[in-house]
Design a protein around this motif. Structure first.
Motif, short mmCIF file in Angstrom:
data_model
loop_
_atom_site.label_atom_id
_atom_site.label_comp_id
_atom_site.label_asym_id
_atom_site.label_seq_id
_atom_site.Cartn_x
_atom_site.Cartn_y
_atom_site.Cartn_z
N CYS A 1 -18.32 -14.19 121.45
CA CYS A 1 -18.04 -12.76 121.26
C CYS A 1 -19.09 -12.05 120.42
O CYS A 1 -19.28 -10.82 120.55
N LEU B 1 -21.48 -9.97 122.36
CA LEU B 1 -20.99 -8.74 123.01
C LEU B 1 -20.62 -7.68 121.99
O LEU B 1 -19.92 -6.71 122.31
N ASP C 1 -20.96 -4.52 119.47
CA ASP C 1 -21.53 -3.19 119.73
C ASP C 1 -22.92 -3.03 119.13
O ASP C 1 -23.68 -2.12 119.53
N VAL D 1 -25.34 -4.80 124.82
CA VAL D 1 -24.22 -5.40 125.54
C VAL D 1 -24.58 -5.57 127.01
O VAL D 1 -24.21 -6.56 127.64
N TRP E 1 -10.61 -9.20 125.57
CA TRP E 1 -11.65 -8.31 125.02
C TRP E 1 -12.97 -8.54 125.75
O TRP E 1 -13.68 -7.59 126.09
N GLU F 1 -12.81 -7.16 129.35
CA GLU F 1 -12.98 -5.70 129.36
C GLU F 1 -14.47 -5.34 129.22
O GLU F 1 -14.95 -4.41 129.89
N LYS F 2 -15.19 -6.08 128.38
CA LYS F 2 -16.62 -5.82 128.24
C LYS F 2 -17.34 -6.05 129.57
O LYS F 2 -18.24 -5.27 129.94
N LYS G 1 -19.35 -3.07 131.30
CA LYS G 1 -20.78 -3.18 131.25
C LYS G 1 -21.39 -4.05 132.37
O LYS G 1 -22.60 -4.06 132.54
#
Length: 1130
Positions: A1025, A1028, A1030, A1034, A1068, A1071-1072, A1076
């Motif tokens: 994580c 990924l 911010d 990303v 999570w 969703e990334k 992206k």
């Protein structure tokens, strides 16, 4: 010593074969039978002498000369007997006389040879030497008489006592041959002890014979051998009587031949010419054998004839022993003295035991005549006499005292003689049948009268029976064992004689025989021996005796009879305390516990001491706890110091088996031990029992019993109360006994499992110097005490970790001593393992401890030992895994305080990123993988801060002039421009910026997502994580992760695991990828059929963050309406 020379042995065998041939040839001779029979008997009696020469330990120098001379004479006898064979041409009277004379010379020569045997040959056996000397003297004085021709002619009318003679009938003797049935009915064989005066024989008609055991010149025990046979065989006398003799002497023992006036003259003359017995030394083994054959006796038909006694069968056997030629000897002893008609009951046809006379004057067995009377149930019935038919008016029975006494005396005389003959049969052991007949006869004799057992034991039969228990034939073994049991029954002296003569190991071997009959017979004998007062200890001391008996006892399903008898034997052995201890060691605890509960104080003390000394199995410990706990508690509370010590020792052992804790707690052991620890003072008792009580209490608490429900005293204190905790910590501060301290720490460790007790312990450790006390114990010389202290500190670390870390750093020699050890690295001790674990468990963000470890330069040591463990593997020590986990945990500590420049420099200097990456896949420990992933996560979070764009300095020359494009291009190639990290948008490396991409850690972290351990999977997800976040690029991270198929690994985590933390991190990341990753990522995610169900479940049951993320993904997948006014479909 035995002769091994082949030629010498061949001489023995040929000599014995020649003697056998002579004795067999005798049965084919019809003339001068008495003389030839007597010669055959002499040769027969030379058998044992020859065997004595062969097997003697002191072989005489002239043995060969003696044997060769005997062999020459035997060969001559063989030729002489062959000349008189009935199958050859008849011989004249003069030739017959010459043959008899030469045969007499042969016997005399052999007798002279026997005189040449030195006394040393017999090895001190006086009886054997006397027997041989007597035989030699008798043979030297032998004289065979040749009958006149008219006697030879009338011989055809006499009973033919031969082995296979054929009757040549002639017409002129028809009237005389009709008398043959009567003559053959009255053959009698007498084997008597020679006496100086022949007339004395007639005076001993009914006098009981002197017992062998009471003769003054006899020994009490003999090793019976074949050397005794000459004396037994030297007194054979054959006599033929007329029927009138038997009818006129109904109750007289027939001791000699008598002449009556009405006999024919030729018969009287013939009787006078029968072989006479010569006066000589008294035979050491006198056997009076009389065989009476009468048609008037119901037993007569089974009597052996003379040829049964003299016949020698040439049986072929691999056993080179002369005994093989004598298989029928026991038949001689069936009836040693004649049985008279008056001895037999007319009804039972058996010899009477209780003769009674009825009104008719006839004598019957009491039981038989009473049964006869009972057939006439009414009193008015007329009862006839079963024999005479006379009508009886009375049922009165009168004991025939005279006849009863005569029968008893007759039995005594016969049984004494039968015992001696049976002894000879057992010593010869020519055949299985011979041995069995002798044993059976001895069993009947011993059963009838107790004194007969004494006689059997006194004549040397015991060593023979003991030898027979190893005999090849199973029936013989069983018979010998049963007879030994009879001899031991109700006779303590007999038991001791048997036990002293027998090797008990042999009897114990028979207990494991594959034949049930042998096992049972052995058990019965051992049972009888165990009843002896002095033999129980000897049996118990025999190697393996008690163990074998216990095994048989517990094998009830296989052999109930054997199990019962083994149990009876063990009960007899309980009389000796050493046997009880052995039984307990082998798992049979009942005898010990019985004596422990009901015995005297002395016995209880000894049994409790045994109980503490022996090593019990877990089942045994439970059995003792159930049976003996109350008794042991009473002994603990007694005032006897020795008894108390023994009881404490026993309780310590049985409490070490955790399942026993419930039994002991219910019996009240905690209250007793708490009183010993907290209430009893040393001055009350010379014994300080606190150490023993603490050990027992620690055993009880470690079993896992419910602490809060255990009361320690009547004042309302429980085991988890402050009263117990303060007392234990106080004793720990003041104690100097290492064993006691260990047990106190064990108790505290158990109390930490109770929340109430844990709170009290934490409070005491924070507020007092107890923590310093525990830390100081780390460096104690007593290794086990140091280990116990560290284990307690590890348990407290999660509650008072910072306090312990600060005080550890203030302690001299700490914390580096927990890592540095004087022991070799390749041998990992338990203390090394728990020490490393303790440092790893202390709060990782405690900067004081981390800096202390850095300043003590422990990291190189840690890294070196990790490498060594990876090379050698964890199999080098059972503590290697724990040690490796502790070392890795210490390294992870530094990743939590990277804000400290010194620690950041340390992480770069030792390239911790590469270290953790290697550990991800090169270990079998889940904890090491989890810690490595956690360390990578901490390091990766620092990458964005450490990664910087490259700085390129331009020179002034390049600012003023613009170079041609070609030159400019070539110049840029010559300059080294650092590569930029696509994720962190700067210059990265695993060593300086801890970049996971540069360290190739991403693929290994994704592989860990397939792990079964949830903690390993969650730690790996957390590390991924960080790519990924911010603060990184990303888009590039998603692209990089898509190349290694990361989304599929993440979807698998959602399928396989249901933990909230795993789902939250997985959703999570999904969703990334949806936001992206573009259409490809969205397409891969939407094709997963199981994902919607997991999202819906998280949407309904997850926490706030998880629910929100799940809702966002469902919107991206068009599973929920989009709140935005513009509807965008991916």
């Amino acid at each position: 010593m035995s002769i091994d020379n082949t030629a010498f042995t061949g001489l023995f065998e040929s000599l014995l074969a020649d003697i056998t041939a002579v004795t067999e040839s005798v049965e084919c001779i019809e003339v001068e039978q008495e003389s030839f029979f007597e010669a055959g008997c002499y040769l027969y009696r030379v058998f044992p002498v020859i065997m004595e020469l062969k097997y003697t330990e002191k072989t005489p120098k002239n043995a060969t000369e003696i044997l060769e001379t005997i062999s020459q004479n035997v060969n001559l006898a063989k030729d002489l007997v062959g000349d008189c064979d009935k199958n050859n041409q008849p011989v004249s009277d003069s030739e017959l006389g010459s043959i008899i004379g030469q045969l007499e010379g042969v016997i005399k020569d052999i007798g002279e040879c026997l005189c040449l045997i030195p006394s040393a040959t017999f090895g001190g056996k006086g009886y054997a030497e006397t027997a041989v000397r007597s035989l030699s003297e008798e043979m030297q004085n032998v004289h065979f008489k040749v009958k006149r021709p008219q006697e030879l002619q009338t011989k055809e009318l006499e009973p033919q006592i031969s082995f296979a003679a054929e009757q040549h009938k002639k017409s002129k003797m028809a009237t005389e041959s009709s008398q043959m049935p009567q003559l053959t009915q009255n053959i009698r064989i007498e084997v008597k002890q020679p006496q100086p005066q022949p007339q004395e024989l007639r005076t001993k008609e009914l006098k009981p014979q002197t017992s062998f055991a009471t003769e003054p010149h006899k020994k009490s025990k003999w090793e019976i051998g074949s050397s005794e046979m000459p004396q037994l065989m030297q007194n054979v006398h054959i006599e033929v009587k007329q029927p009138e003799d038997l009818r006129t002497k109904e109750l007289e023992p027939q001791m000699s031949s008598t002449k009556e006036p009405h006999k024919k003259s030729k018969m009287a003359t013939e009787s006078s010419h029968m072989p006479q017995l010569m006066p000589m030394e008294s035979d050491l083994y006198s056997v009076n054998v009389e065989v009476s054959v009468s048609t008037e006796s119901s037993q007569a038909s089974n009597m052996p004839c003379l040829n049964d006694f003299l016949k020698i069968t040439n049986q072929k056997s691999q056993n080179e022993n002369v005994n093989k030629f004598l298989p029928t000897l026991p038949q001689v002893a069936h009836y040693i003295e004649p049985m008279y008609d008056t001895f037999f009951c007319p009804l039972t046809k058996q010899i009477m035991d209780d003769p009674v006379t009825i009104e008719s004057g006839v004598t019957y067995e009491r039981k038989a005549i009473m049964e006869w009377f009972e057939t006439f149930s009414h009193l008015e019935d007329i009862i006839p006499c079963p024999t005479t038919g006379m009508k009886l008016t009375s049922r009165v029975l009168s004991t025939n005292v005279a006849l009863k006494t005569t029968i008893e005396q007759w039995k005594d005389r016969n049984e004494a003689a039968r015992i001696k003959v049976a002894r000879v049969a057992l010593s010869l052991a020519s055949s299985d049948n011979m041995i069995l007949e002798a044993i059976t006869d001895l069993q009947h004799i011993c059963k009838r009268k107790q004194n007969n057992k004494v006689q059997v034991l006194s004549v040397g039969i015991l060593p023979l029976l003991i030898k027979l228990i190893r005999y090849k034939n199973r029936d013989v073994r069983c018979g010998a064992l049963e007879l030994l049991r009879q001899l031991a029954e109700e006779d303590n002296e007999g038991k001791e004689m048997i036990a002293n003569a027998m090797d008990l190991s042999t009897l114990l071997e028979l207990l494991s025989s594959s034949h049930q009959s042998v096992r049972h017979a052995s058990l019965l004998l051992l049972l009888e021996l165990s009843r002896g007062q002095a033999l129980g200890e000897k049996i118990g001391s025999a190697a393996g005796a008690i163990l074998i008996l216990i095994r048989i006892k517990y094998n009830h399903q296989v052999d109930p009879f054997a199990s019962q008898k083994a149990d009876e034997i063990l009960k007899n052995l309980e009389r000796f305390r050493d046997n009880i201890k052995q039984m307990a060691e082998y798992g049979f605890l009942d005898p010990l516990l019985n004596h422990l509960t009901v015995g005297s104080k002395e016995v209880q003390m000894e049994m409790a001491s045994y109980l503490g000394e022996i090593i019990l199995g877990n089942d045994g410990k439970t059995y003792v706890a159930e049976r003996a706990s109350p008794s042991l508690f009473k002994m603990v509370q007694s005032g006897n110091t020795i008894i108390r010590k023994a009881a404490f020792k026993a309780l310590a052992q049985i409490s070490s088996h955790h399942p026993n804790a419930r039994i002991l707690v219910e019996a009240g052991i905690v209250q007793i031990m708490a009183e010993e620890m907290f209430a009893r003072r040393i001055y009350d008792d010379p014994m300080n029992s606190k150490k023993e009580a603490a050990a027992i209490l620690a055993n009880i608490l470690e079993s896992g019993v419910e602490h809060d429900s255990i009361q320690v005293n009547p004042h309302g204190h429980w085991i988890s109360s402050d009263y117990v905790v303060y007392n234990i910590i106080c004793m720990l501060k003041n104690s100097t006994a290492h064993e006691f301290d260990i047990n106190l720490i064990r108790i505290l460790l158990c109390l930490t499992k109770s929340p109430k007790s844990m709170a009290t312990i934490v409070s005491v450790v924070n507020d007092t110097e107890a923590s310093y006390t525990l830390i100081e114990l780390i460096n104690t010389q007593h290794e086990q005490l140091g280990i116990a202290a560290i284990k307690l500190l590890i348990t407290l670390a999660s509650h008072v970790g910072n306090t312990l870390a600060e005080r550890l750093c203030k302690t001299r020699g700490q914390p580096e001593s927990l890592i540095e050890s004087q022991t070799e690295t390749n041998h990992i001790t338990e203390k090394q393992a728990v020490s490393a674990k303790f440092l790893a468990k202390l709060p990782q963000q405690n900067l004081t401890l981390n800096l202390a470890l850095l300043h003590r330069n422990v990291v190189p040591t840690i890294l070196q030992r990790i490498i060594l463990i990876q090379r050698s593997g964890i199999r080098t020590s059972r503590h290697a895994t724990v040690y490796l986990e502790g070392l890795v945990g210490i390294l992870v500590r530094f990743t939590t305080t990277l804000y400290e420049p010194q620690i950041l420099f340390l992480a770069k200097a030792h390239n911790l990123t590469s270290v953790f990456t290697e550990l991800l896949t090169k270990t079998s420990s889940d904890e090491v993988q989890r810690l490595s992933a956690t360390g990578l996560e901490k390091l990766s979070l620092e990458s964005i801060k450490l990664s910087k764009p490259p700085k390129i300095k331009k020179t002034k020359l390049t600012n003023l002039f613009h170079l041609p494009k070609l030159l400019s291009s070539s110049s840029s190639k010559r300059r080294k421009i650092p590569l930029l990290c696509p994720v962190h948008r700067g210059v990265c490396s695993s060593e300086t910026t801890f970049c996971l991409v540069d360290a190739n850690a991403v693929e290994r972290l994704l592989a860990c997502l397939d792990h079964e351990n949830n903690e390993v999977v969650e730690a790996s997800l957390a590390a991924i994580c960080t790519l990924l976040d911010d603060n990184v690029d990303v888009h590039m991270s998603v692209s990089l992760l898509s190349e290694v198929n990361a989304i599929q690994h993440i979807l698998n985590v959602v399928k396989e695991h249901r933990q909230e933390g795993l789902w939250q991190k997985s959703f999570w990341m999904i969703e990334k990828f949806l936001v992206k990753g573009g259409n490809k990522s969205a397409s891969d995610i939407s094709r997963d059929r199981l994902l919607p169900a997991s999202l819906v479940s998280a949407f309904h049951h997850g926490n706030g963050s998880t629910r929100q993320i799940a809702e966002n993904i469902l919107r991206h997948l068009n599973r929920m309406p989009n709140t935005s006014t513009s509807y965008y479909t991916m």
